[in-house]
Write an enzyme that holds these catalytic residues in place. Structure first.
Site, PDB file in Angstrom:
ATOM      1  N   LYS A  46      10.767  -4.033   0.964  1.00 27.57           N
ATOM      2  CA  LYS A  46       9.898  -4.298  -0.197  1.00 27.57           C
ATOM      3  C   LYS A  46       9.204  -3.006  -0.638  1.00 27.57           C
ATOM      4  O   LYS A  46       9.231  -1.994   0.090  1.00 27.57           O
ATOM      5  CB  LYS A  46       8.862  -5.365   0.169  1.00 27.57           C
ATOM      6  CG  LYS A  46       7.978  -4.990   1.337  1.00 27.57           C
ATOM      7  CD  LYS A  46       7.140  -6.164   1.797  1.00 27.57           C
ATOM      8  CE  LYS A  46       6.349  -5.782   3.032  1.00 27.57           C
ATOM      9  NZ  LYS A  46       5.044  -6.371   3.112  1.00 27.57           N
ATOM     10  N   ARG A 134      -3.175 -15.814   5.321  1.00 34.56           N
ATOM     11  CA  ARG A 134      -2.789 -15.236   4.032  1.00 34.56           C
ATOM     12  C   ARG A 134      -1.800 -16.180   3.361  1.00 34.56           C
ATOM     13  O   ARG A 134      -2.186 -16.958   2.500  1.00 34.56           O
ATOM     14  CB  ARG A 134      -2.168 -13.856   4.329  1.00 34.56           C
ATOM     15  CG  ARG A 134      -2.102 -12.894   3.219  1.00 34.56           C
ATOM     16  CD  ARG A 134      -1.566 -11.554   3.679  1.00 34.56           C
ATOM     17  NE  ARG A 134      -0.208 -11.616   4.197  1.00 34.56           N
ATOM     18  CZ  ARG A 134       0.533 -10.553   4.508  1.00 34.56           C
ATOM     19  NH1 ARG A 134       0.030  -9.348   4.372  1.00 34.56           N
ATOM     20  NH2 ARG A 134       1.751 -10.679   4.958  1.00 34.56           N
ATOM     21  N   TYR A 255     -11.572  21.893  -9.797  1.00 35.76           N
ATOM     22  CA  TYR A 255     -12.674  21.085 -10.346  1.00 35.76           C
ATOM     23  C   TYR A 255     -13.850  21.056  -9.383  1.00 35.76           C
ATOM     24  O   TYR A 255     -13.688  20.788  -8.196  1.00 35.76           O
ATOM     25  CB  TYR A 255     -12.207  19.651 -10.595  1.00 35.76           C
ATOM     26  CG  TYR A 255     -11.259  19.525 -11.759  1.00 35.76           C
ATOM     27  CD1 TYR A 255     -11.656  19.831 -13.054  1.00 35.76           C
ATOM     28  CD2 TYR A 255      -9.952  19.078 -11.555  1.00 35.76           C
ATOM     29  CE1 TYR A 255     -10.784  19.700 -14.125  1.00 35.76           C
ATOM     30  CE2 TYR A 255      -9.074  18.931 -12.620  1.00 35.76           C
ATOM     31  CZ  TYR A 255      -9.496  19.256 -13.901  1.00 35.76           C
ATOM     32  OH  TYR A 255      -8.630  19.124 -14.947  1.00 35.76           O
ATOM     33  N   MET A 303      -4.911  16.128 -10.744  1.00 37.88           N
ATOM     34  CA  MET A 303      -3.844  15.175 -11.055  1.00 37.88           C
ATOM     35  C   MET A 303      -2.463  15.789 -10.814  1.00 37.88           C
ATOM     36  O   MET A 303      -1.533  15.112 -10.380  1.00 37.88           O
ATOM     37  CB  MET A 303      -3.965  14.713 -12.511  1.00 37.88           C
ATOM     38  CG  MET A 303      -3.059  13.543 -12.836  1.00 37.88           C
ATOM     39  SD  MET A 303      -3.167  13.010 -14.548  1.00 37.88           S
ATOM     40  CE  MET A 303      -4.780  12.275 -14.603  1.00 37.88           C
TER      41      MET A 303
HETATM   42  C1  LIG Z   1       5.877 -11.333   6.292  1.00 37.35           C
HETATM   43  C2  LIG Z   1       6.186  -9.936   6.726  1.00 37.35           C
HETATM   44  N1  LIG Z   1       7.057  -9.743   7.729  1.00 37.35           N
HETATM   45  C3  LIG Z   1       7.369  -8.501   8.163  1.00 37.35           C
HETATM   46  C4  LIG Z   1       6.787  -7.377   7.597  1.00 37.35           C
HETATM   47  C5  LIG Z   1       7.128  -6.007   8.140  1.00 37.35           C
HETATM   48  O1  LIG Z   1       5.999  -5.450   8.748  1.00 37.35           O
HETATM   49  P1  LIG Z   1       6.072  -3.970   9.394  1.00 37.35           P
HETATM   50  O2  LIG Z   1       6.273  -3.035   8.260  1.00 37.35           O
HETATM   51  O3  LIG Z   1       4.747  -3.807  10.040  1.00 37.35           O
HETATM   52  O4  LIG Z   1       7.209  -3.977  10.341  1.00 37.35           O
HETATM   53  C6  LIG Z   1       5.873  -7.539   6.570  1.00 37.35           C
HETATM   54  C7  LIG Z   1       5.216  -6.363   5.981  1.00 37.35           C
HETATM   55  O5  LIG Z   1       4.080  -6.304   5.665  1.00 37.35           O
HETATM   56  C8  LIG Z   1       5.569  -8.857   6.110  1.00 37.35           C
HETATM   57  O6  LIG Z   1       4.693  -9.050   5.116  1.00 37.35           O
END
Ligand SMILES: Cc1ncc(COP(=O)(O)O)c(C=O)c1O
Length: 363
Positions: A46, A134, A255, A303
């Site tokens: 992700k 969460r 700056y 920046m």
């Molecule tokens: C639901 C879930 N599983 C697994 C992971 C992977 O976590 P990590 O990057 O600490 O291995 C994440 C990342 O935040 C997550 O949100």
């Protein structure tokens, strides 16, 4: 007072002809990190693969033995499919109806904790909230009902404190999840809970698959040295010496003149700044590597530029490579060091690099 080695040829790399800063991504390191992690492995890609480039990171993870890929959003799943990736996908985040349609169109499994989504998606992973507070449901009866559905293919939870060794919550979450898995009583489901920290810390948390993100990229979930776990950082961040000038004692830079030269010094300007994700909190609070040596950045991060004190006598020249994260010669700067200076975690350092930093994957 003079700059030594004036005649040396410039070491400005071709890579900078069309860029100010580049994040080089060692796909071989991602592959080797995955090979070292427990299996079956779901590699979490992700947020643009934690800043490493999602599609190329995903391909490297699969080459290293990952069987699954996980993302947070439906759009991220669609992006992987558009890049030609055919592996099993899991979308872990909360989804609107429109996003659910995108996820299903990408042939992704989704994580559920409501009847509504569970009734719509063909393949769902039921998430029990065992303490993260969460996503997922804390309602065990609802979770059991969802898990009994024929479209349930997985059971999962997520740890809140796996990276804090010795805490009690981790064990409590693990026991709670184990009870849930037993109560569901199906052996046709993929059971998964462990993030990187849990995967490295406790084999008892592995179940049928681990979901590792940060470790895939060679970053240490415990914020120490990834080498302690046999992990290799995949990302290095480089820029170049774009300008060199002389400051006399007492002259300030940048700056607010937050730094003044106590003595005469050469000063290099490096074209990376908070517009690239090199955060302003690193003002007077970071080192960089040039010609294999550490030098302090001085003055405010702006920046588009940072400035580096080179001392009274230097062999550094225009065009020299500057390493902000990574190795140069015998020296290295870990993302964990940058994170410590910022009071944050390595996850945020790499994920926070903005699109202006070109990603250059290599093998
Ligand atoms: C639901 C879930 N599983 C697994 C992971 C992977 O976590 P990590 O990057 O600490 O291995 C994440 C990342 O935040 C997550 O949100």
């Amino acid at each position: 007072m003079t700059r030594a080695s004036r005649g040396r040829c410039t070491r400005r790399s071709d890579a900078f002809r069309d860029g100010r800063a580049v994040a080089r991504i060692d796909l071989g390191a991602i592959e080797r990190n995955c090979a070292r992690l427990p299996k079956p492995l779901c590699a979490v890609v992700k947020a643009n693969g934690y800043g490493h480039g999602s599609a190329s990171a995903a391909e490297a993870a699969l080459a290293g033995g990952a069987d699954w890929l996980a993302v947070a959003t439906a759009g991220e799943a669609a992006e992987l499919r558009a890049a030609g990736i055919e592996a099993q996908l899991l979308v872990m985040g909360a989804l609107t109806k429109d996003e659910l349609a995108i996820a299903l169109n990408a042939d992704a499994d989704v994580v559920v904790w409501t009847e509504e989504i569970a009734a719509t998606a063909p393949r769902v992973h039921v998430k029990l909230d065992t303490g993260m507070g969460r996503l997922g449901t804390k309602d065990r009866d609802l979770a059991l009902r969802l898990a009994a559905r024929p479209n349930a293919v997985g059971l999962m939870t997520h740890f809140a404190t796996a990276d804090e060794r010795g805490d009690e919550l981790f064990d409590a979450q693990l026991s709670d999840f184990r009870r849930f898995v037993d109560d569901v009583g199906r052996d046709d489901l993929i059971v998964h809970a462990a993030n990187s920290a849990a995967a490295l810390r406790d084999p008892g948390s592995h179940f049928d698959m681990v979901r590792c993100g940060v470790a895939v990229y060679g970053l240490d979930p415990f914020q120490q040295d990834p080498a302690a776990h046999g992990l290799e950082p995949a990302l290095s961040l480089q820029s170049w010496v774009a300008s060199i000038r002389r400051l006399e004692g007492g002259e300030g830079v940048g700056y607010g003149h937050t730094w003044r030269a106590e003595e005469p010094t050469w000063l290099a300007t490096v074209p990376i700044g908070y517009g690239d994700g090199w955060r302003r909190g690193l003002t007077n609070n970071a080192d960089v590597l040039i010609r294999g040596r550490r030098h302090p950045t001085v003055g405010s991060v702006s920046m588009d530029n940072v400035t580096v004190a080179l001392g009274d006598d230097t062999d550094i020249e225009l065009g020299d490579e500057v390493v902000l994260i990574g190795r140069q010669g015998e020296e290295r700067i870990l993302a964990e060091e940058v994170a410590r200076r910022l009071g944050t975690i390595n996850y945020e350092v790499t994920t926070g690099l903005l699109a202006r930093v070109r990603r250059e994957p290599f093998r």
